[in-house]
Each structure stands twice: as C-alpha cells, then as structure tokens.
Design an enzyme around this catalytic site. Structure first.
Site, PDB file in Angstrom:
ATOM      1  N   ASP A  85      30.694 -17.540 -60.813  1.00  0.00           N
ATOM      2  CA  ASP A  85      29.254 -17.686 -60.644  1.00  0.00           C
ATOM      3  C   ASP A  85      28.937 -18.614 -59.467  1.00  0.00           C
ATOM      4  O   ASP A  85      29.573 -19.660 -59.307  1.00  0.00           O
ATOM      5  CB  ASP A  85      28.700 -18.290 -61.945  1.00  0.00           C
ATOM      6  CG  ASP A  85      27.198 -18.230 -62.051  1.00  0.00           C
ATOM      7  OD1 ASP A  85      26.658 -17.120 -62.065  1.00  0.00           O
ATOM      8  OD2 ASP A  85      26.569 -19.311 -62.128  1.00  0.00           O
ATOM      9  N   GLU A 139      30.739 -14.358 -56.724  1.00  0.00           N
ATOM     10  CA  GLU A 139      29.308 -14.115 -56.550  1.00  0.00           C
ATOM     11  C   GLU A 139      28.864 -15.016 -55.404  1.00  0.00           C
ATOM     12  O   GLU A 139      28.629 -16.206 -55.599  1.00  0.00           O
ATOM     13  CB  GLU A 139      28.504 -14.448 -57.811  1.00  0.00           C
ATOM     14  CG  GLU A 139      27.049 -14.057 -57.651  1.00  0.00           C
ATOM     15  CD  GLU A 139      26.036 -14.925 -58.400  1.00  0.00           C
ATOM     16  OE1 GLU A 139      24.915 -14.464 -58.586  1.00  0.00           O
ATOM     17  OE2 GLU A 139      26.348 -16.077 -58.760  1.00  0.00           O
TER      18      GLU A 139
HETATM   19  C1  GLC Z   1      24.215 -16.565 -61.155  1.00  0.00           C
HETATM   20  C2  GLC Z   1      24.017 -15.723 -62.391  1.00  0.00           C
HETATM   21  C3  GLC Z   1      22.597 -15.880 -62.838  1.00  0.00           C
HETATM   22  C4  GLC Z   1      22.353 -17.335 -63.180  1.00  0.00           C
HETATM   23  C5  GLC Z   1      22.712 -18.233 -62.003  1.00  0.00           C
HETATM   24  C6  GLC Z   1      22.813 -19.663 -62.430  1.00  0.00           C
HETATM   25  O1  GLC Z   1      23.454 -16.119 -60.116  1.00  0.00           O
HETATM   26  O2  GLC Z   1      24.352 -14.401 -62.108  1.00  0.00           O
HETATM   27  O3  GLC Z   1      22.285 -15.052 -63.917  1.00  0.00           O
HETATM   28  O4  GLC Z   1      21.018 -17.524 -63.529  1.00  0.00           O
HETATM   29  O5  GLC Z   1      23.943 -17.903 -61.448  1.00  0.00           O
HETATM   30  O6  GLC Z   1      23.987 -19.858 -63.159  1.00  0.00           O
END
Ligand code: GLC
Length: 593
Positions: A230, A307
């Site tokens: 994440d 991500e």
């Molecule tokens: C990432 C997740 C999202 C979350 C954010 C904070 O973007 O995919 O759903 O709100 O991180 O952890």
C-alpha cells in the site's frame, strides 16, 4: 474498415532476464491473473453484513472456475476500520470481524489446494492511531524514542499553534493533527497523509524497518505468496518537509495525469513531472531492496506488488528493478480513456518502460479506490481518482454503454502480455453504485471534504452471488454494510453462469484462451493501417481487433479466413460493432513482428 491489415510494427517483447526463483524468466507472477478480493464485500459466512475469511474459503470454487492464478486480499488485520482496514492496529492478527488466524490458515490451505496463490495487503506507510506503537508514542511525549517511530513535529507560531507545513491529506483537509500532551497542554503535531486516524511512520528510523521485516516474515512463514504494498510511493518524505500545493487537476493519490505521463515518456528524470515531497522520493527504493532480499530467502517466487501512483512509466519502472519489487500496478493504463490512439500509446510505453528493467508490465482497470470501469468508461466529464460518482456528479454514465465498453476493454486487456489484475465483481459487469444514501456512505473522503467528494464506497458494495436471495447470496441474513441496489438480480453470478454472452462467461472464456495461448508470456505486434478508432494487434496465435469508436466496421479482409475465438459483444462474423473487441486466430499470412 475494409482494408487489409498490412504491416506490423515494433514488437514489444516481455521476456525478461531471470532475476532468480525456481523457474527463471517464467515465474508465475510474470503472466498471472490476480483477482482482488475486498474482504468486507466478497462473501459473508456469519451473516453480520460484513464479509469474512470463512466466506472467502466457501467461495474459492467460483474463482477456480473463473480461472484466476492468485487472489490479493485487501486488509483483514486488526483495525478500527476508519479506512476500511487500511488503518492497521495489529499487523500480525486477524480482526475478529473477518475471523481468526486459524481461518486465514484454512483459507490459504484451501486456496493452495485449488492452485490459487495468496497475496496479502501490507500497509507500511502508516498505522492506525489505535496501534499500540502510536499510543505509546503519545504517552511517551516529545523527544522520546516512541515518538520517533512516527512523524511528530513542533508547530510553527509563537505557541506552536500553526501546523508544521501546508500539506493536505489525500482524503481532504490538513495532513497534520495536533495532540494534547499528557499534562493537558496543546502539544506536537503528527503527520497523516491520509485520515487523522492513520499516522505516518518515520521510515528513516531503523526501528520501524525492523518491525516491518518481522511482519513480512510473519506472513511469509504462514505461506503467503506475496504482498501488495500500500502507498509504496509514500513512505519517505523530502528532507525538511517543504510546503507543497498539488496541481488542481491531479487525482488524490499523486501522479500528475496520463497525459503528463505520456508526454514525459522515454525522457530522463529531468523532464519528469514535479513530485510532491511526500510521493515518489528516491529513499523508498532501499526499503524495497531490503525486502527483496528478505523474500528471496523463501522458496516459491514470492512477490511484491507496488501501489505507486507515480509518473511517468519510466519512473514507475524504478519500483520493479531486478533487485526491488516484482510488479507495480499500471495506473496510467487504468486512467487511459477508451480511445484507440491513447491505448496504443500507453500499452507501447508500458511494455517499453517495464521491459527496460526486465519486469513484466501489469494491467488493471478496476480496484477498490476507483470508479468501476463499467461506469468509468462511460463518464462524460472529468472525474479525478478518489472523487467517486454520486447523485450530483456531472456527466453520469450510461449503464449499457459503460458495460459494453468495459467488456471490450477487458477483452483487450486480457490479450496483453504481463500480469493482469481483476477486481471482484467486474467479472459480473457490476457498475458503480451511484445512488447510495448519504447516511450509508463510509469513506473518510466523504466526511473530510464535507460531502463534496463522494469517495469510493460506490465500488465497494457487497457483490451478488444468487438472484432473488437475501443480500443476493452475499450471506443468508440479508444484512449488508453498504446497501445493495434493488436491480442486481441480473448481475448475480448464478444468473450468468452457463449463459452464453453473459459477462461472467466472457471472462471465463477470455481467461481460458489467455492460458491456452500463453498470452501472458507472449509479446505483441501492432497491426498498422487501421482507422483511428481501431486497435489491432497480434500476440502469437491470437489477433485482436478492438473497435473503440461508435460505428460498425467490417472485419478486415486479411482476417476473413481466421476463426473467431471470442467477441466481447454480439458478432456475426462480418461486422465488428462499436465498442467491441474480437479475438481471431492469427492468419499465417499476417507478418508477425
Ligand atoms: C491505498 C489504499 C486505499 C487506502 C489508502 C490509505 O491507496 O488502496 O484504499 O485508503 O491507501 O491506506
């Protein structure tokens, strides 16, 4: 288009030099189709309205039938659920609302028995404010080792009453919150790039690094096949935490825009778009090198997927250098409109950028943070990532058109070499739920923007399994943490299974053909000479024609003798309707690059 399909251009080969593992160059993740499970909304075994791990175990058969290689689970760890589990209070336990560690082990064993790998979500940028580490930091006070785990700073102004800088939270409002010290006086501020319940760790602190090594080992020892990481572009902040005002048109997670990304394509770092001081800092890479080494001590080609909302693709490729992560989500692809020229550019750029570091590209159209692509592809107005769609959003999508485009877009995506990510419910053609009642919404974005942005609840509604059943078979009680629309019977899995032409059967067919023809490990060649609205390519034995325009086109004469493998919409063998993708067998006469 009645033209022949005369020539092919640049082959973008995917085969990368081996980076280790038991099957060098063909590790499973290079070509895997990975299905994202959002545990709250997948299947609810105990009937409390919130999905759970036993629910997932009970439905693995459906995923095996679909034909996916792996599942990625959004967080199910202990959490107050202020951000649907992305606020973790214990990284090494399961929240009781989802089950127990024993349930996790049972699910993993069942998945592995079904030949499905298991990837879990790791949230290293921030914890929950309820985490013991943060509570200890609050109690220990300024200057303590406990505070040094997080980003505590003194405020500016005579009494420290002004936040340390001007950064804004991704969810809206300031990114700093002031604490009250143990003696009752207003005290330091802590940074939270997301909600105030999600304090950012200080990743320059070796203590933090050591804790996360332990967390990785904990899950690897339990047999997970990898981690989706994440906010993998956010963990290191620029020295001095300088003020920054993001561009007005950007999505909430960073990354400038697809256009900016493609404009900077193939250029050096000097031409890359400006980076926010909290996104995409160079310092993150040494963390992933460390994790790469740690994963390499385990067998079975374990994987890290980033991500990382960074532009351009050449910069994103830094996350998947041979000694870092294995995959990164291709968000520029996700954000590309349904337009042949734009798609051709982003696909070529993706293959080029990732190939230069020996990594496969990935492809993704939907996830739990974006408007479902069955709706997004028919939006008629700009809708930045994270804003969501609700009753007052301008340019609301036409549902039939959105689904038609989504099916065509998926058929194109699944023909491409590399890894592909699916988001639960897209195989049912689910649209974004637009008319959720205001009082049902739960995304912190909705609250932190004073209801200005709807946020992401519309793509998170529990998915339908059985028409006419309570909660459409999500459970047996009818409870649902977000209300399901009244008209979802036809989207239910059982209403589509075995029905030719249904979205579910289309996905099954695409995944079967993708595997049979090893498209994930293939390479593509563009077929030039097609009209502007047409994208035509070959990947080995499969030739794909995607009509992104509204008008019908005739099947090109060079494909007249080809067999049709699958079509994303009605197809009579002669006319490819608008917003339709068709897979043909590659004719032997077609020169393939
Ligand atoms: C990432 C997740 C999202 C979350 C954010 C904070 O973007 O995919 O759903 O709100 O991180 O952890």
């Amino acid at each position: 288009m009645d033209s022949a399909l005369p020539t092919t251009s640049a082959t973008a080969a995917q085969h990368a030099s081996p980076t280790g593992g038991s099957t060098p160059g063909s590790e499973w993740w290079r070509s895997a189709v990975i299905y994202q499970i959002y545990p709250r909304s997948f299947a609810d075994a105990n009937g409390d309205g919130l999905g759970d791990l036993p629910g997932i175990t009970s439905r693995l058969g459906a995923l095996q039938e679909l034909g996916v290689d792996a599942i990625w689970l959004s967080p199910f760890m202990t959490s107050p659920q202020k951000d649907a589990g992305y606020d973790v209070a214990d990284y090494c336990d399961v929240d009781p609302i989802f089950g127990t560690l024993a349930d996790f082990d049972a699910m993993t064993a069942a998945a592995h028995a079904a030949d499905i790998r298991v990837i879990v979500d790791l949230v290293p940028n921030h914890s929950s404010s309820a985490h013991r580490w943060f509570q200890e930091a609050l109690a220990a006070g300024p200057g303590s080792a406990e505070r040094a785990r997080y980003m505590f700073r003194d405020g500016k102004g005579e009494h420290g009453e002004i936040a340390p800088n001007n950064w804004e939270s991704v969810f809206g409002g300031p990114a700093w919150t002031r604490v009250t010290e143990a003696d009752g006086t207003p005290g330091q501020w802590y940074l939270h790039i997301f909600d105030s319940s999600q304090p950012d760790f200080d990743w320059t602190n070796p203590w933090v690094r050591e804790q996360f090594r332990d967390i990785l080992r904990f899950w690897l020892d339990r047999g997970v096949d990898g981690f989706r990481v994440d906010v993998a572009h956010g963990m290191i902040k620029a020295d001095g935490l300088p003020d920054y005002t993001p561009p007005a048109e950007g999505g909430s997670m960073g990354g400038a825009s697809v256009d900016a990304s493609l404009e900077a394509a193939g250029t050096g770092p000097d031409s890359w778009p400006e980076t926010a001081p909290y996104w995409g800092q160079d310092g993150v890479h040494e963390i992933y090198r460390d994790w790469h080494e740690l994963l390499a001590t385990y067998d079975g080609d374990r994987v890290l997927c980033a991500e990382a909302w960074v532009d351009p693709l050449d910069k994103m490729a830094l996350w998947v250098r041979p000694d870092e992560m294995q995959q990164a989500f291709n968000f520029p692809y996700l954000e590309t409109p349904w337009n042949a020229a734009a798609l051709k550019t982003v696909v070529s750029e993706s293959l080029r950028a990732f190939a230069q570091v020996g990594a496969p590209s990935t492809w993704v159209l939907s996830n739990h943070d974006v408007v479902r692509h069955a709706s997004r592809l028919a939006l008629t107005e700009e809708n930045p990532q994270g804003y969501g769609v609700g009753p007052n959003t301008p340019g609301k999508p036409d549902r039939a058109l959105g689904l038609q485009r989504a099916r065509a877009a998926t058929a194109l995506m699944l023909s491409l070499p590399g890894g592909a990510y699916l988001y639960q419910g897209e195989e049912l053609g689910l649209p974004e739920v637009i008319d959720l009642p205001d009082d049902a919404r739960q995304d912190p974005t909705w609250f932190r923007t004073n209801h200005e942005r709807y946020g992401r609840d519309g793509c998170r509604v529990p998915i339908p399994w059985a028409a006419g059943h309570p909660a459409y078979g999500f459970n047996t009680t009818g409870a649902s943490w977000l209300p399901q629309p009244d008209d979802w019977n036809d989207y239910s899995r059982d209403a589509q299974a075995g029905i030719p032409g249904s979205t579910l059967e289309l996905y099954r067919t695409l995944l079967r053909l993708r595997r049979e023809h090893t498209l994930g490990l293939g390479s593509i060649a563009w077929i030039e000479g097609a009209p502007d609205t047409i994208l035509a390519l070959t990947n080995g034995a499969v030739t794909v024609v995607a009509n992104t325009g509204a008008d019908d086109i005739a099947v090109p004469s060079s494909l007249a003798d080809s067999a049709v493998l699958v079509a994303s919409g009605p197809f009579d063998g002669r006319t490819i309707h608008g917003d339709t993708t068709v897979w043909f067998t590659t004719p032997s006469t077609l020169p393939v690059g």
